[in-house]
Design a protein around this motif. Structure first.
Motif, mmCIF file in Angstrom:
data_model
loop_
_atom_site.group_PDB
_atom_site.id
_atom_site.type_symbol
_atom_site.label_atom_id
_atom_site.label_comp_id
_atom_site.label_asym_id
_atom_site.label_seq_id
_atom_site.Cartn_x
_atom_site.Cartn_y
_atom_site.Cartn_z
ATOM 1 N N GLU A 275 14.332 -4.789 -3.587
ATOM 2 C CA GLU A 275 14.938 -6.016 -3.109
ATOM 3 C C GLU A 275 16.347 -6.211 -3.646
ATOM 4 O OE1 GLU A 275 12.446 -5.613 -5.123
ATOM 5 O OE2 GLU A 275 12.460 -6.974 -6.834
ATOM 6 N N HIS A 304 7.744 -8.237 2.443
ATOM 7 C CA HIS A 304 7.799 -8.339 0.979
ATOM 8 C C HIS A 304 9.243 -8.336 0.469
ATOM 9 C CE1 HIS A 304 6.091 -7.557 -3.125
ATOM 10 N NE2 HIS A 304 7.303 -7.044 -3.300
ATOM 11 N N GLU A 305 9.996 -7.317 0.843
ATOM 12 C CA GLU A 305 11.349 -7.177 0.283
ATOM 13 C C GLU A 305 12.274 -8.304 0.758
ATOM 14 O OE1 GLU A 305 11.332 -5.309 -2.064
ATOM 15 O OE2 GLU A 305 9.815 -3.804 -1.617
ATOM 16 N N HIS A 308 11.800 -11.439 -1.201
ATOM 17 C CA HIS A 308 12.433 -11.354 -2.528
ATOM 18 C C HIS A 308 13.843 -11.939 -2.548
ATOM 19 C CE1 HIS A 308 9.783 -9.546 -5.357
ATOM 20 N NE2 HIS A 308 9.688 -8.369 -4.775
ATOM 21 N N GLU A 338 6.458 -11.103 -8.331
ATOM 22 C CA GLU A 338 5.842 -10.136 -7.403
ATOM 23 C C GLU A 338 4.599 -10.698 -6.713
ATOM 24 O OE1 GLU A 338 7.351 -7.699 -6.397
ATOM 25 O OE2 GLU A 338 8.635 -6.895 -7.969
ATOM 26 N N TYR A 409 0.809 -7.980 -8.845
ATOM 27 C CA TYR A 409 1.082 -8.062 -7.404
ATOM 28 C C TYR A 409 -0.149 -8.638 -6.684
ATOM 29 C CZ TYR A 409 5.221 -4.955 -7.415
ATOM 30 O OH TYR A 409 6.450 -4.403 -7.603
HETATM 31 ZN ZN LIG Z 1 8.457 -6.727 -5.008
#
Ligand SMILES: [Zn+2]
Length: 625
Positions: A275, A304-305, A308, A338, A409
């Motif tokens: 990220e 996900h990224e 971030h 995370e 996570y």
């Molecule tokens: Zn991550």
């Protein structure tokens, strides 16, 4: 030992002191910042070799410089120092010697000769094959190509960077471009912080797709090993556009001037998930845009990224926020950084149509089953997997179930899902975790800035949304030993974690990708397609029979090893109480083992429980216009 260690530590403190004095001296001279030049030659990228020359203004006398060690987003001292080769220093046109600090391997010293005002530091980044580059594309990570005066704040180090690319390669980056001429690009001067946060992607087969042009540019930049791999299905493109809309609807503001998804498609290099404020490095297989399983996996990665940019880059735990790349980052709040990202990173693809509701539920079931069956949870609280981040990423596969790995996570996902369901139930559906996100990650639109937080602010913001014993809730799930994973988000969300004979789609995809069989929920075994035991759950039948990682299965119930034979043997246990007979190589010895088990195949899924309302389906409903 102390005889050796004590003087070394003293020397280390002296060197740190020296670096600080050097930094203070620069400030005392009115030099609140320094401008360094970075010139990268990437023309040999297809050989995994990048050359860099760094020009640093200096004064005669001792000088210490540093190679970035703690890399943002990696949360660990992962700067690839072993790949920094061919180091040469030049001042006044003459080569000068250097030494490495005997304790801090990323720090170097030299003596700048009288009359010199500029030090030239050149070296190669000899990258490991199969990591950042292939014959047709490359990820340029600036932290691997730069050194800076030791002890200086990375905001105060200004960098004017330039790069030469292989002939006819195209590129994309969030870094603002000053000038572009054929294969040479000059970038505008930025801080070292911004440079390291703005990697570049380049390749021979290239495509740029605009996902949104207002209020700011959102671009999908794709480099691939083949032209055919660049083909994007219309529904995929629509899903990516929706992802941008759904994320902005969720957070209510953005903290970037533009956003670039830097997507590489290759089976041999460029694999990544990292990220940044204004971009993300997303690297998957060459056929990811055409293979259905890989496409679903990509939805997760992009979600996900991208999340971030808000959760991790804009809002960042104070102890993960360091003045430069030398001080250690502390990871104890990674279950927020995370864990919440992992949750939203699955919610957003479902809201944007990149995933079906069933994809979402299969993914949640896979995560819940894995966490609930970690035997390491009997000795290790969740927080310790985050505190120990320096080594949890590189945990070996063997005994991982007993050890636990980066569970902040996945168990983080489960606890944030539970928090979401609590807010929705407490407020009778009026509020949700989206409201927490808008308070915590929203505010006015800004450029790439960092706003740090501590646990207290997390608890306070949750209470501002919905009063509840949030401190107790988090303390119990994060800091205590819990034999079971936090599954109340699923159960109170109207679903049950169940196991049956139908393979879980996400688990099956991982099995195919990594070439192993995941029998974690039946006999408690993960075994490679060749029969090598990769891991066992110490509390389940395979381990109780005596199997351990490293052994190799060579026979199943009197027949030669095959994955199919083992699956059939497990399935057959439903019909009769006979144990499964295994012939096993353990080094040069061979033994027989009897696995006592009668549950048949067991794969995790979510099953609707109509005694509770279906909150999970509410969570993944689109909310953008
Ligand atoms: Zn991550």
């Amino acid at each position: 030992m102390t005889r050796v260690i004590a003087p070394t530590l003293r020397r280390y403190r002296l060197l740190i002191l020296f670096a600080l004095i050097q930094a203070c001296a620069l400030t005392a001279l009115g030099q609140n910042s320094v401008v360094i030049r970075v010139e990268v030659d990437a023309s040999q990228a297809s050989r995994n070799l990048l050359h860099t020359t760094v020009g640093i203004p200096v004064k005669p006398g001792p000088f210490s410089f540093f190679y970035p060690k703690w890399i943002p987003g990696e949360h660990s001292p992962t700067g690839p120092i072993n790949d920094m080769v061919g180091l040469k220093l030049t001042a006044n046109g003459k080569s000068i010697p250097w030494t490495r600090d005997p304790v801090e391997m990323f720090a170097f010293q030299c003596e700048v000769p009288p009359g010199a005002s500029d030090l030239e530091v050149s070296f190669d980044n000899a990258a490991q094959p199969g990591t950042t580059m292939s014959a047709r594309l490359a990820r340029i990570k600036w932290n691997r190509l730069v050194v800076y005066p030791r002890g200086m704040n990375s905001d105060a180090v200004r960098v004017a960077a330039a790069i030469r690319l292989p002939v006819d390669w195209q590129f994309a980056t969030a870094l603002p471009v000053q000038r572009e001429r054929r294969d040479e690009i000059e970038f505008k001067e930025v801080s070292l912080t911004e440079l390291v946060d703005s990697p570049m992607m380049a390749g021979a087969n290239f495509r740029k797709l605009t996902l949104a042009s207002t209020p700011v540019l959102h671009e999908m930049d794709i480099a691939a090993d083949s032209p055919a791999a660049l083909d994007v299905k219309a529904e995929t493109l629509q899903g990516w556009k929706s992802l941008v809309n759904e994320a902005n609807a969720l957070f209510g503001a953005h903290h970037y001037r533009s956003y670039h998804f830097l997507l590489t498609l290759s089976d041999v290099g460029g694999s990544e998930g990292l990220e940044h404020h204004e971009s993300s490095e997303d690297g998957v297989g060459e056929k990811a845009l055409s293979d259905p399983g890989q496409l679903i996996d990509l939805g997760d990665l992009l979600g996900h990224e991208y999340t971030h940019s808000w959760n991790g880059k804009f809002r960042r735990p104070a102890d993960l926020t360091t003045p430069d790349f030398e001080p250690p980052m502390l990871g104890h709040l990674l279950w927020v950084y995370e864990g919440l990202t992992e949750y939203l990173g699955k919610v957003l693809p479902a809201r944007s149509g990149l995933w079906t509701p069933e994809n979402f539920r299969e993914s949640i079931a896979a995560v819940a089953a894995e966490m609930d069956n970690q035997s390491g949870r009997n000795w290790r609280p969740l927080v310790d997997t985050a505190t120990a981040v320096q080594f949890t990423y590189s945990s070996p596969r063997a005994w991982m179930n007993y050890r636990r790995r980066v569970d902040y996570y996945f168990e983080g996902l489960l606890l944030w899902m539970e928090a979401d369901v609590i807010i929705r139930r407490q407020s009778r559906g009026k509020l949700s975790l989206d409201d927490f996100c808008r308070k915590f990650h929203g505010g006015p639109d800004t450029g790439p800035i960092v706003k740090t937080y501590t646990l207290d602010e997390i608890v306070k913001t949750l209470n501002d949304v919905t009063p509840y014993d949030w401190r107790g809730f988090l303390d119990d799930r994060v800091n205590r030993i819990n034999q079971r994973a936090p599954l109340a988000g699923i159960t109170h969300g109207g679903w049950k974690l169940v196991y049956n004979e139908t393979p879980n789609e996400e688990v099956k995809f991982t099995e195919e990708q990594r070439k192993f069989m995941n029998l974690s929920y039946s006999i408690g075994l993960i075994v490679s397609n060749e029969g090598v035991v990769l891991d066992v759950n110490p509390e389940l039948p395979a381990a109780k029979a005596g199997l351990a990682p490293g052994m190799k299965l060579v026979g199943v119930n009197g027949r030669a090893w095959s994955g199919e034979a083992l699956r059939e043997a497990i399935a057959a246990t439903r019909k009769g109480p006979a144990p499964i007979h295994l012939r096993v190589d353990n080094g040069s010895f061979q033994d027989s083992y009897e696995v006592v088990y009668r549950g048949g195949e067991r794969h995790p899924h979510l099953e609707r429980d109509t005694t509770n309302s279906d909150v999970l389906s509410e969570i993944i409903k689109p909310r953008a216009r």
